[in-house]
Design a protein around this motif. Structure first.
Motif, PDB file in Angstrom:
ATOM      1  N   MET A   1       0.841  -1.208   0.000  1.00  0.00           N
ATOM      2  CA  MET A   1       0.000   0.000   0.000  1.00  0.00           C
ATOM      3  C   MET A   1       0.872   1.252   0.000  1.00  0.00           C
ATOM      4  O   MET A   1       0.576   2.219  -0.698  1.00  0.00           O
ATOM      5  N   TRP A   2       1.971   1.184   0.799  1.00  0.00           N
ATOM      6  CA  TRP A   2       2.865   2.335   0.873  1.00  0.00           C
ATOM      7  C   TRP A   2       3.479   2.623  -0.492  1.00  0.00           C
ATOM      8  O   TRP A   2       3.611   3.773  -0.903  1.00  0.00           O
ATOM      9  N   PHE A   3       3.813   1.526  -1.198  1.00  0.00           N
ATOM     10  CA  PHE A   3       4.403   1.698  -2.526  1.00  0.00           C
ATOM     11  C   PHE A   3       3.402   2.356  -3.477  1.00  0.00           C
ATOM     12  O   PHE A   3       3.742   3.273  -4.232  1.00  0.00           O
ATOM     13  N   ILE A   4       2.150   1.898  -3.409  1.00  0.00           N
ATOM     14  CA  ILE A   4       1.107   2.453  -4.289  1.00  0.00           C
ATOM     15  C   ILE A   4       0.944   3.948  -4.023  1.00  0.00           C
ATOM     16  O   ILE A   4       0.896   4.764  -4.949  1.00  0.00           O
ATOM     17  N   LEU A   5       0.898   4.298  -2.746  1.00  0.00           N
ATOM     18  CA  LEU A   5       0.730   5.707  -2.359  1.00  0.00           C
ATOM     19  C   LEU A   5       1.922   6.541  -2.843  1.00  0.00           C
ATOM     20  O   LEU A   5       1.756   7.622  -3.430  1.00  0.00           O
ATOM     21  N   SER A   6       3.106   5.987  -2.636  1.00  0.00           N
ATOM     22  CA  SER A   6       4.324   6.694  -3.039  1.00  0.00           C
ATOM     23  C   SER A   6       4.371   6.871  -4.555  1.00  0.00           C
ATOM     24  O   SER A   6       4.685   7.951  -5.066  1.00  0.00           O
ATOM     25  N   LEU A   7       4.015   5.802  -5.284  1.00  0.00           N
ATOM     26  CA  LEU A   7       4.020   5.873  -6.752  1.00  0.00           C
ATOM     27  C   LEU A   7       3.009   6.914  -7.242  1.00  0.00           C
ATOM     28  O   LEU A   7       3.292   7.707  -8.147  1.00  0.00           O
ATOM     29  N   SER A   8       1.826   6.914  -6.612  1.00  0.00           N
ATOM     30  CA  SER A   8       0.778   7.859  -7.020  1.00  0.00           C
ATOM     31  C   SER A   8       1.239   9.298  -6.827  1.00  0.00           C
ATOM     32  O   SER A   8       1.034  10.143  -7.696  1.00  0.00           O
ATOM     33  N   LEU A   9       1.858   9.555  -5.684  1.00  0.00           N
ATOM     34  CA  LEU A   9       2.313  10.923  -5.403  1.00  0.00           C
ATOM     35  C   LEU A   9       3.396  11.348  -6.380  1.00  0.00           C
ATOM     36  O   LEU A   9       3.426  12.486  -6.839  1.00  0.00           O
ATOM     37  N   LYS A  10       4.282  10.397  -6.707  1.00  0.00           N
ATOM     38  CA  LYS A  10       5.350  10.736  -7.657  1.00  0.00           C
ATOM     39  C   LYS A  10       4.772  10.974  -9.048  1.00  0.00           C
ATOM     40  O   LYS A  10       5.206  11.885  -9.755  1.00  0.00           O
ATOM     41  N   ASN A  11       3.800  10.160  -9.420  1.00  0.00           N
ATOM     42  CA  ASN A  11       3.171  10.353 -10.733  1.00  0.00           C
ATOM     43  C   ASN A  11       2.382  11.660 -10.787  1.00  0.00           C
ATOM     44  O   ASN A  11       2.216  12.249 -11.852  1.00  0.00           O
ATOM     45  N   LEU A  12       1.894  12.081  -9.630  1.00  0.00           N
ATOM     46  CA  LEU A  12       1.118  13.323  -9.556  1.00  0.00           C
ATOM     47  C   LEU A  12       1.950  14.512 -10.058  1.00  0.00           C
ATOM     48  O   LEU A  12       1.433  15.408 -10.718  1.00  0.00           O
ATOM     49  N   PHE A  13       3.243  14.471  -9.746  1.00  0.00           N
ATOM     50  CA  PHE A  13       4.116  15.579 -10.163  1.00  0.00           C
ATOM     51  C   PHE A  13       4.965  15.218 -11.386  1.00  0.00           C
ATOM     52  O   PHE A  13       5.948  15.881 -11.681  1.00  0.00           O
ATOM     53  N   ARG A  14       4.537  14.151 -12.057  1.00  0.00           N
ATOM     54  CA  ARG A  14       5.287  13.714 -13.237  1.00  0.00           C
ATOM     55  C   ARG A  14       5.138  14.733 -14.363  1.00  0.00           C
ATOM     56  O   ARG A  14       6.082  15.045 -15.066  1.00  0.00           O
ATOM     57  N   TYR A  15       3.904  15.188 -14.540  1.00  0.00           N
ATOM     58  CA  TYR A  15       3.644  16.220 -15.558  1.00  0.00           C
ATOM     59  C   TYR A  15       3.112  17.427 -14.806  1.00  0.00           C
ATOM     60  O   TYR A  15       1.901  17.606 -14.682  1.00  0.00           O
ATOM     61  N   LYS A  16       4.035  18.209 -14.274  1.00  0.00           N
ATOM     62  CA  LYS A  16       3.648  19.292 -13.353  1.00  0.00           C
ATOM     63  C   LYS A  16       2.681  20.279 -13.988  1.00  0.00           C
ATOM     64  O   LYS A  16       1.696  20.668 -13.379  1.00  0.00           O
ATOM     65  N   ARG A  17       2.968  20.657 -15.241  1.00  0.00           N
ATOM     66  CA  ARG A  17       2.140  21.685 -15.876  1.00  0.00           C
ATOM     67  C   ARG A  17       0.699  21.182 -16.049  1.00  0.00           C
ATOM     68  O   ARG A  17      -0.245  21.897 -15.758  1.00  0.00           O
ATOM     69  N   ARG A  18       0.606  19.925 -16.487  1.00  0.00           N
ATOM     70  CA  ARG A  18      -0.736  19.359 -16.710  1.00  0.00           C
ATOM     71  C   ARG A  18      -1.511  19.269 -15.388  1.00  0.00           C
ATOM     72  O   ARG A  18      -2.685  19.622 -15.304  1.00  0.00           O
ATOM     73  N   THR A  19      -0.817  18.776 -14.369  1.00  0.00           N
ATOM     74  CA  THR A  19      -1.447  18.672 -13.045  1.00  0.00           C
ATOM     75  C   THR A  19      -1.873  20.052 -12.548  1.00  0.00           C
ATOM     76  O   THR A  19      -2.989  20.239 -12.051  1.00  0.00           O
ATOM     77  N   PHE A  20      -0.982  21.022 -12.742  1.00  0.00           N
ATOM     78  CA  PHE A  20      -1.231  22.383 -12.264  1.00  0.00           C
ATOM     79  C   PHE A  20      -2.452  22.985 -12.970  1.00  0.00           C
ATOM     80  O   PHE A  20      -3.338  23.563 -12.327  1.00  0.00           O
ATOM     81  N   LEU A  21      -2.494  22.806 -14.303  1.00  0.00           N
ATOM     82  CA  LEU A  21      -3.613  23.388 -15.065  1.00  0.00           C
ATOM     83  C   LEU A  21      -4.945  22.743 -14.664  1.00  0.00           C
ATOM     84  O   LEU A  21      -5.956  23.426 -14.510  1.00  0.00           O
ATOM     85  N   THR A  22      -4.932  21.423 -14.492  1.00  0.00           N
ATOM     86  CA  THR A  22      -6.166  20.740 -14.088  1.00  0.00           C
ATOM     87  C   THR A  22      -6.581  21.195 -12.694  1.00  0.00           C
ATOM     88  O   THR A  22      -7.762  21.444 -12.433  1.00  0.00           O
ATOM     89  N   ALA A  23      -5.565  21.323 -11.812  1.00  0.00           N
ATOM     90  CA  ALA A  23      -5.870  21.766 -10.440  1.00  0.00           C
ATOM     91  C   ALA A  23      -6.444  23.181 -10.450  1.00  0.00           C
ATOM     92  O   ALA A  23      -7.344  23.492  -9.659  1.00  0.00           O
ATOM     93  N   ILE A  24      -5.955  24.020 -11.358  1.00  0.00           N
ATOM     94  CA  ILE A  24      -6.477  25.397 -11.446  1.00  0.00           C
ATOM     95  C   ILE A  24      -7.962  25.364 -11.822  1.00  0.00           C
ATOM     96  O   ILE A  24      -8.773  26.112 -11.261  1.00  0.00           O
ATOM     97  N   ALA A  25      -8.295  24.479 -12.780  1.00  0.00           N
ATOM     98  CA  ALA A  25      -9.711  24.376 -13.199  1.00  0.00           C
ATOM     99  C   ALA A  25     -10.576  23.966 -12.009  1.00  0.00           C
ATOM    100  O   ALA A  25     -11.654  24.530 -11.776  1.00  0.00           O
ATOM    101  N   ILE A  26     -10.085  22.997 -11.239  1.00  0.00           N
ATOM    102  CA  ILE A  26     -10.844  22.547 -10.060  1.00  0.00           C
ATOM    103  C   ILE A  26     -10.915  23.683  -9.037  1.00  0.00           C
ATOM    104  O   ILE A  26     -11.986  23.952  -8.466  1.00  0.00           O
ATOM    105  N   ALA A  27      -9.783  24.345  -8.833  1.00  0.00           N
ATOM    106  CA  ALA A  27      -9.746  25.439  -7.852  1.00  0.00           C
ATOM    107  C   ALA A  27     -10.745  26.527  -8.227  1.00  0.00           C
ATOM    108  O   ALA A  27     -11.474  27.034  -7.366  1.00  0.00           O
ATOM    109  N   ALA A  28     -10.788  26.861  -9.522  1.00  0.00           N
ATOM    110  CA  ALA A  28     -11.715  27.914  -9.970  1.00  0.00           C
ATOM    111  C   ALA A  28     -13.157  27.482  -9.709  1.00  0.00           C
ATOM    112  O   ALA A  28     -13.980  28.268  -9.215  1.00  0.00           O
TER     113      ALA A  28
END
Lengths: 226, 423
Positions: B1-28
């Motif tokens: 489970m720890w590995f899955i969580l760690s992998l997910s978090l690392k993948n979250l910042f794999r494409y920073k710009r894409r993650t950031f833009l999607t997060a902005i849409a949600i934030a708005a």
């Protein structure tokens, strides 16, 4: 170790049925270092996929350590792969966001081993494949040869009964390819795992202790070297 | 489970710009949701406050038939024992005032005779101040005359400022009010405008008129009687115990069997239902905005999943179960929702801080649009709705996570061998 009995594998490509394997029989003993060779489309990768439980036969049977693979459901095959089979791929297939250490440890984490054990075994295998000190490097920070060493370490770290390598040197230059094959040969002796790799490269065939030649889904030659 | 969580978090910042833009849409989406919900809640609370302050009071004692027909405000159903009830309620510790509230039509005595429907309230100028806050809302007329509050016994009238404009009536002008007496006959009351009211309740400004109770009770043949006793109690008092207490006080008055005590919630139930429905409807639109942001997450995850087809094939080949890979992708998408949600909550709270403390002045817009249903005009202030803020954050993450399931399932449906061959 591995018994392939009259293995047939047919694919449908649109309306056409492709006979990838047409009744392959082969017995592979424990600790063998063997190559399945043949031209493109001869069925090498298909045979490797069947032995690796990534795919199932259309007919025939495969036994790994006397276990019938054909009788197993998806989850059982997953568990078999997890415990007994290591894979090395042509294009390394490392996870880019993980370090060398983490890529190798991934294999062990699936087995649910304690962290201390994972750390110990991972560091040991890193040394064995000549990557001691590079455990914190990400795949993008390593050469192709180093990446393939990580992939080999990932396959071997769990002490699998069987290591399957699909054209492991195809993406490497000849010098690095030889180094990788030499490493695999050394590890085969040390770990006594059975190594089966597919290739159409003559240099790779030379390294194999046993060479099985496939042509149009049929074994046309099977010779052992002394 | 720890590995899955760690992998997910690392993948979250794999494409920073894409993650950031999607997060902005949600934030708005979440920020808009929080801010607009705050404004709507603020308008609703302000409306209720104005309703109590200027229209309904906290509660009313009425004849039960008058209440049943409260849309028609029929004076023939009135309280005969007005003064006894008033005394009982006052003795119980409440501020109370009698009123005669009926439907009427008002026209300018010197004008073209156009009649405007309105509600006439006969009020006791002295007592009414204990319950309502009309006196403070008397404004200077357009011609610069300061209006005055009603004097008892005089034939005076207070008009809503907007109604006065429609009537073209100013201070000291004479107006005529047509209504029905307690016996059902039409009667006309004439009075001089003594003041113009401009409250934060648009209904008072455009639809109500006030005259001294003594004059109205004489004209409507209701001497010593009233249609309502209006009661005031503190804003945050619990309604049910107060209503029960008032009802108990009234029950001791002889002849009070047919009286009912109704809180402002019941008196203005139709308005409050509409107001809450309006808020619900607006929330639905906002939810749709938020859903669009969630679809953005789905799209981001779809791209991510297809880009990683070979990687997921490798993980499955090595013995990772599809369920674990699915979980990893869901955690990753939930992470995008978390970042977006956090940003949205911060932005929403900042917007709310401004709106709660200073608000936005919609007075010119409101005067153009007229009555849009809220009992509020001018500056719209927000209210804090912490459950909405919490819900927006939590649901933002949940929806984001759910949005990863579909693309993940598509990828995991492919065979391992095909996934490994993916270019």
């Amino acid at each position: 170790m591995v018994t392939v009995k009259k293995a047939v594998k047919d694919y449908t490509a649109g309306k056409v049925i492709v006979h990838a394997l047409r009744g392959v029989d082969i017995l592979i003993n424990k600790g063998e270092f063997m190559s399945i060779a043949g031209p493109s489309g001869s069925g090498k990768t298909t045979l490797l996929n069947l032995i690796g439980c990534l795919d199932v036969c259309t007919s025939g049977d495969i036994l790994i350590e006397n276990e019938h693979v054909g009788n197993k459901n998806k989850i059982e095959r997953t568990m078999l792969r997890r415990k007994k089979i290591g894979f090395v791929f042509q294009s390394f297939n490392l996870i880019p966001v993980l370090t060398a250490f983490e890529n190798i440890a991934f294999s062990l984490s699936l087995l649910g081993l304690p962290n201390d054990e994972i750390r110990k075994r991972t560091m040991k295998i890193l040394d064995e494949v000549g990557l001691g000190g590079l455990e914190k490097r990400f795949p993008r920070e390593m050469s192709g040869g180093q990446q393939q060493r990580v992939a080999i370490a990932r396959a071997l770290v769990k002490n699998p009964a069987l290591v399957l390598a699909d054209e492991p040197t195809a993406n490497l230059d000849s010098t690095t390819g030889k180094e990788i094959l030499k490493l695999m040969e050394d590890l085969n002796k040390k770990h006594e795992s059975t190594f089966i790799f597919s290739t159409h490269d003559a240099m790779v065939m030379d390294f194999a202790h046993r060479l099985v030649l496939l042509h149009d889904g049929v074994i046309v030659d099977d010779k052992k070297k002394n | 489970m720890w590995f899955i969580l760690s992998l997910s978090l690392k993948n979250l910042f794999r494409y920073k710009r894409r993650t950031f833009l999607t997060a902005i849409a949600i934030a708005a989406g979440i920020a808009a949701f929080i801010a607009i919900d705050g404004v709507l809640l603020g308008a609703e609370l302000e409306s209720v406050r104005n309703l109590v302050k200027y229209e309904t009071g906290s509660a009313r004692i009425m004849d039960s038939t008058y209440w049943k027909n409260h849309d028609f405000l029929l004076p023939k159903y009135h309280l005969n024992n007005r003064d006894q009830i008033l005394k009982a309620v006052t003795d119980a510790g409440y501020a109370a005032t009698p009123r005669i509230t009926v439907l009427a039509e008002v026209s300018n005595a010197a004008g073209n005779g156009d009649q405007y429907p309105c509600i006439l309230a006969g009020i006791d100028p002295g007592m009414d101040e204990r319950v309502f806050s009309l006196k403070e809302t008397i404004v200077v007329s357009p011609d610069g005359v300061q209006g005055q509050y009603l004097s008892p016994e005089k034939r005076e009238i207070l008009l809503g400022k907007e109604l006065a404009e429609k009537l073209d009536a100013g201070i000291n002008d004479a107006v005529m009010v047509k209504t029905k007496t307690a016996s059902g006959q039409y009667t006309t009351l004439d009075a001089v405008v003594t003041g113009l009211l401009y409250t934060t309740d648009p209904i008072i400004n455009s639809g109500m008129i006030f005259m001294p109770l003594s004059y109205v009770e004489d004209a409507l043949l209701m001497q010593g009687r009233a249609t309502d006793i209006v009661i005031n109690f503190p804003e945050f008092a619990e309604l049910d115990p107060e209503i029960t207490k008032i009802a108990q006080a009234v029950s001791g008055v002889p002849g009070s069997e047919n009286t009912v005590v109704k809180s402002y919630l019941e008196i203005a139930s139709e308005y409050l239902t509409i107001s809450q429905t309006k808020r619900g409807g607006t929330s639905l639109i906002l939810f749709m905005v938020f859903l669009i942001a969630a679809i953005g997450v789905s799209n981001t995850m779809l791209i991510a999943v297809f880009e990683r087809t070979r990687e997921t094939g490798m993980m499955r080949a090595l013995g990772m179960r599809s369920g674990s890979i699915l979980l990893s992708l869901v955690i990753e998408a939930t992470g995008i929702g978390f970042i977006g949600g956090l940003g949205g909550v911060i932005l929403g709270i900042l917007a709310n801080i401004y709106m709660v403390n200073w608000g936005l002045d919609f007075s010119s817009l409101m005067s153009e649009m007229g009555n849009i249903g809220y009992r509020s005009i001018g500056i719209f202030k927000s209210a804090w709705n912490f459950s909405t803020i919490g819900n927006a954050f939590v649901y933002g993450m949940i929806y984001s996570g759910i949005m990863a399931i579909f693309p993940a399932c598509i990828a995991l449906r492919r065979s391992i061998t095909k996934s490994l061959q993916d270019k």
